[in-house]
Scaffold this active site. Structure first.
Site, short mmCIF file in Angstrom:
data_model
loop_
_atom_site.label_atom_id
_atom_site.label_comp_id
_atom_site.label_asym_id
_atom_site.label_seq_id
_atom_site.Cartn_x
_atom_site.Cartn_y
_atom_site.Cartn_z
N ASN A 132 -3.45 6.06 -1.70
CA ASN A 132 -3.25 6.14 -0.25
C ASN A 132 -2.59 7.45 0.19
OD1 ASN A 132 -4.52 3.76 0.24
ND2 ASN A 132 -2.66 2.53 0.07
N HIS A 171 -0.87 -2.71 -7.29
CA HIS A 171 -1.64 -2.37 -6.08
C HIS A 171 -3.14 -2.45 -6.34
CE1 HIS A 171 -2.74 0.87 -2.87
NE2 HIS A 171 -2.83 -0.35 -2.38
N SER A 193 0.82 -1.21 0.00
CA SER A 193 0.00 0.00 0.00
C SER A 193 0.85 1.26 0.00
CB SER A 193 -0.84 0.05 1.28
OG SER A 193 -1.74 -1.00 1.33
N GLU A 248 -3.32 0.21 -9.23
CA GLU A 248 -2.20 1.16 -9.43
C GLU A 248 -0.98 0.35 -9.84
OE1 GLU A 248 -1.82 4.95 -6.67
OE2 GLU A 248 -2.40 3.23 -5.46
C1 LIG Z 1 -5.55 0.51 1.74
C2 LIG Z 1 -5.14 0.38 0.35
O1 LIG Z 1 -3.95 0.08 0.07
C3 LIG Z 1 -6.01 0.69 -0.83
C4 LIG Z 1 -7.47 0.44 -0.66
O2 LIG Z 1 -7.96 -0.59 -1.00
S1 LIG Z 1 -8.33 1.65 0.07
C5 LIG Z 1 -9.98 1.05 0.15
C6 LIG Z 1 -10.68 1.22 -1.17
N1 LIG Z 1 -12.02 0.71 -1.04
C7 LIG Z 1 -13.06 1.51 -0.72
O3 LIG Z 1 -12.93 2.71 -0.59
C8 LIG Z 1 -14.36 0.78 -0.56
C9 LIG Z 1 -15.46 1.71 -0.11
N2 LIG Z 1 -16.69 0.96 0.03
C10 LIG Z 1 -17.46 0.60 -1.04
O4 LIG Z 1 -17.17 0.92 -2.18
C11 LIG Z 1 -18.71 -0.20 -0.75
O5 LIG Z 1 -19.06 0.01 0.60
C12 LIG Z 1 -18.51 -1.74 -0.99
C13 LIG Z 1 -18.30 -1.99 -2.49
C14 LIG Z 1 -17.36 -2.34 -0.21
C15 LIG Z 1 -19.76 -2.47 -0.52
O6 LIG Z 1 -20.85 -1.87 -1.16
P1 LIG Z 1 -22.31 -1.86 -0.51
O7 LIG Z 1 -23.21 -1.31 -1.54
O8 LIG Z 1 -22.25 -1.28 0.83
O9 LIG Z 1 -22.58 -3.34 -0.20
P2 LIG Z 1 -23.09 -4.50 -1.11
O10 LIG Z 1 -24.42 -4.17 -1.70
O11 LIG Z 1 -22.97 -5.70 -0.22
O12 LIG Z 1 -21.97 -4.58 -2.25
C16 LIG Z 1 -22.00 -3.88 -3.48
C17 LIG Z 1 -21.72 -4.86 -4.59
O13 LIG Z 1 -20.41 -5.43 -4.43
C18 LIG Z 1 -20.49 -6.85 -4.27
N3 LIG Z 1 -19.46 -7.24 -3.30
C19 LIG Z 1 -19.14 -6.62 -2.14
N4 LIG Z 1 -18.07 -7.19 -1.58
C20 LIG Z 1 -17.70 -8.20 -2.42
C21 LIG Z 1 -16.66 -9.15 -2.40
N5 LIG Z 1 -15.76 -9.18 -1.42
N6 LIG Z 1 -16.57 -10.04 -3.43
C22 LIG Z 1 -17.46 -10.02 -4.44
N7 LIG Z 1 -18.45 -9.12 -4.52
C23 LIG Z 1 -18.58 -8.24 -3.51
C24 LIG Z 1 -21.89 -7.10 -3.78
O14 LIG Z 1 -22.32 -8.38 -4.11
C25 LIG Z 1 -22.68 -6.03 -4.52
O15 LIG Z 1 -22.93 -6.44 -5.84
P3 LIG Z 1 -24.18 -5.80 -6.68
O16 LIG Z 1 -23.79 -4.40 -7.03
O17 LIG Z 1 -24.26 -6.68 -7.88
O18 LIG Z 1 -25.37 -5.88 -5.78
N1 LIG Z 2 -6.27 -4.03 3.58
C1 LIG Z 2 -6.40 -3.30 2.50
O1 LIG Z 2 -7.42 -2.64 2.31
C2 LIG Z 2 -5.31 -3.27 1.49
C3 LIG Z 2 -4.07 -3.81 1.76
N2 LIG Z 2 -3.11 -3.78 0.80
C4 LIG Z 2 -1.80 -4.35 1.05
O2 LIG Z 2 -1.88 -5.76 0.82
C5 LIG Z 2 -0.99 -6.44 1.71
C6 LIG Z 2 -1.79 -7.43 2.54
O3 LIG Z 2 -2.75 -6.71 3.28
P1 LIG Z 2 -4.01 -7.44 3.96
O4 LIG Z 2 -4.45 -8.55 3.09
O5 LIG Z 2 -4.95 -6.38 4.34
O6 LIG Z 2 -3.31 -8.01 5.26
P2 LIG Z 2 -3.76 -9.21 6.21
O7 LIG Z 2 -3.20 -8.90 7.55
O8 LIG Z 2 -5.23 -9.44 6.05
O9 LIG Z 2 -3.02 -10.46 5.56
C7 LIG Z 2 -1.65 -10.62 5.51
C8 LIG Z 2 -1.36 -12.10 5.50
O10 LIG Z 2 0.03 -12.30 5.23
C9 LIG Z 2 0.47 -13.33 6.08
N3 LIG Z 2 1.92 -13.33 6.23
C10 LIG Z 2 2.69 -12.66 7.11
N4 LIG Z 2 4.00 -13.00 6.92
C11 LIG Z 2 4.03 -13.88 5.90
C12 LIG Z 2 5.06 -14.62 5.26
N5 LIG Z 2 6.32 -14.48 5.65
N6 LIG Z 2 4.76 -15.44 4.25
C13 LIG Z 2 3.47 -15.59 3.85
N7 LIG Z 2 2.43 -14.95 4.44
C14 LIG Z 2 2.72 -14.10 5.44
C15 LIG Z 2 -0.26 -13.05 7.38
O11 LIG Z 2 -0.21 -14.15 8.25
P3 LIG Z 2 -0.26 -13.87 9.87
O12 LIG Z 2 -1.66 -13.38 10.12
O13 LIG Z 2 0.04 -15.20 10.46
O14 LIG Z 2 0.79 -12.83 10.15
C16 LIG Z 2 -1.66 -12.77 6.86
O15 LIG Z 2 -2.39 -13.96 6.66
C17 LIG Z 2 -0.28 -5.36 2.53
O16 LIG Z 2 0.91 -5.01 1.90
C18 LIG Z 2 -1.28 -4.22 2.47
O17 LIG Z 2 -0.71 -2.97 2.67
C19 LIG Z 2 -3.32 -3.23 -0.45
C20 LIG Z 2 -4.54 -2.73 -0.77
C21 LIG Z 2 -5.63 -2.65 0.19
#
Ligand SMILES: CC(=O)CC(=O)SCCNC(=O)CCNC(=O)[C@H](O)C(C)(C)COP(=O)(O)OP(=O)(O)OC[C@H]1O[C@@H](n2cnc3c(N)ncnc32)[C@H](O)[C@@H]1OP(=O)(O)O
Ligand SMILES: NC(=O)C1=CN([C@@H]2O[C@H](COP(=O)(O)OP(=O)(O)OC[C@H]3O[C@@H](n4cnc5c(N)ncnc54)[C@H](OP(=O)(O)O)[C@@H]3O)[C@@H](O)[C@H]2O)C=CC1
Length: 290
Positions: free
Chosen positions: A189, A139, A118, A151
């Protein structure tokens, strides 16, 4: 040609990445050190595929076939014949570097490598491999089966052929690639996490309750989830790690992680994955913890 995909880490991202590649017809090996994480991932992928088929997005036969294309393992030896391995383990540079160093000798020379990090520098992670020219940031966004964006981040050494192959793959998955430069936390992010961190400060300073902050942003800014709900969804450990990378990497106090976020992570309250964060998920409905 890329046919065999390896995924390291079976957390919420690893299982989503395995899901979309398998659904697109690729053979997937999903690896984690934690057997329980692999069991959970299989169950989650099965449920998410069933949800897609019940909504008519895919056929039942496609869902069953996709699940059948995913093998799980607790060792990286299974990646010997992989064409692309995507690292999606915990957001910790030490862990990722150790994985990459251990992984490289097990791969065939042509295998491409990607990290789903991330925030962490792709150039630095690439330097921990024996093939920085074949290493790239790929990403995905959470939830992977739903979110369209990927990304793509080139490190200083990433070859054009690597970028082009991974871009083509992204399009095959019916995702939209966006190219980002290798700066801390890239594009999404760099913008999203400071907003979430500010929401935690807003809570910390008592400007509003968890419910007030999330309702305000859902209804006032049309966000699908409030920022605290989203933080719990992403994982508070991931949110904190990204803020730390921004703070250290850009050396600007505006990225200082909120002390309340630090405290929640120290308490092991990581959000949905531990059943407690800004909400408590142990009951039938999430209940705000402040
Ligand atoms: C941290 C990082 O490195 C980067 C990141 O990822 S940052 C996070 C980015 N993500 C976001 O910002 C997500 C924000 N949230 C959302 O967009 C919405 O809340 C959400 C899509 C997660 C859920 O949407 P919702 O309308 O509240 O719920 P819900 O109706 O259950 O889901 C919407 C659709 O997605 C589907 N869906 C949700 N989660 C799913 C999953 N895990 N797998 C498959 N389908 C899924 C649902 O079936 C639904 O499909 P339809 O449109 O056909 O009905
Ligand atoms: N969460 C998010 O929304 C997003 C996350 N990411 C990125 O994706 C990556 C994973 O995040 P996320 O799935 O949320 O994290 P989680 O904590 O859900 O999962 C990480 C997994 O990796 C496992 N792990 C740790 N060390 C090792 C290893 N040495 N070999 C194999 N597996 C290992 C962990 O096991 P254990 O639990 O035993 O430590 C755990 O099951 C991170 O880099 C995160 O920044 C990117 C986009 C969105």
């Amino acid at each position: 040609m890329v046919e065999q995909i390896g995924v390291i880490g079976a957390g919420q991202m690893g299982n989503g990445i395995a899901h979309v590649f398998a659904l697109a017809g690729f053979q997937v090996k999903l690896m984690d050190v934690n057997e329980a994480a692999l069991d959970n991932a299989r169950t989650t992928i099965g449920k998410n595929l069933a949800r897609q088929s019940s909504k008519g997005k895919i056929s039942e036969a496609d869902a069953t076939a996709a699940l059948g294309r995913i093998d799980t393992a607790t060792t990286m030896k299974v990646f010997a014949d992989s064409d692309l391995v995507i690292e999606a383990a915990s957001e910790n540079e030490g862990i990722k570097r150790r994985i990459l160093t251990e992984l490289c000798p097990l791969l065939k020379p042509s295998c491409l490598l990607a990290s789903n990090t991330s925030s962490i520098s792709i150039t630095r992670l690439g330097a921990a491999t024996d093939r920085p020219e074949k290493f790239i940031g790929m990403h995905f966004m959470n939830p992977v089966p739903v979110m369209k964006l990927v990304e793509l981040i080139r490190g200083i050494a990433t070859a054009e052929e690597t970028y082009s192959a991974v871009r083509t793959l992204t399009l095959t998955l019916e995702k939209i690639p966006v190219s980002a430069e290798d700066f801390p936390a890239f594009i999404v992010n760099r913008i999203l996490l400071p907003m979430i961190n500010e929401a935690v400060y807003t809570l910390y300073e008592g400007v509003g309750s968890v419910d007030a902050i999330d309702t305000a942003m859902r209804l006032g800014a049309n966000h699908p989830m409030g920022p605290l709900e989203l933080a719990d969804f992403i994982g508070l450990d991931v949110c904190l790690s990204v803020m730390q990378v921004l703070h250290e990497g850009l050396a600007d106090t505006k990225y200082r992680p909120c002390p309340l976020l630090v405290k929640y992570v120290e308490a092991g309250w990581l959000g949905r994955k531990t059943n407690k964060g800004f909400y408590d998920y142990s009951g039938p409905k999430p209940v705000p913890t402040r």
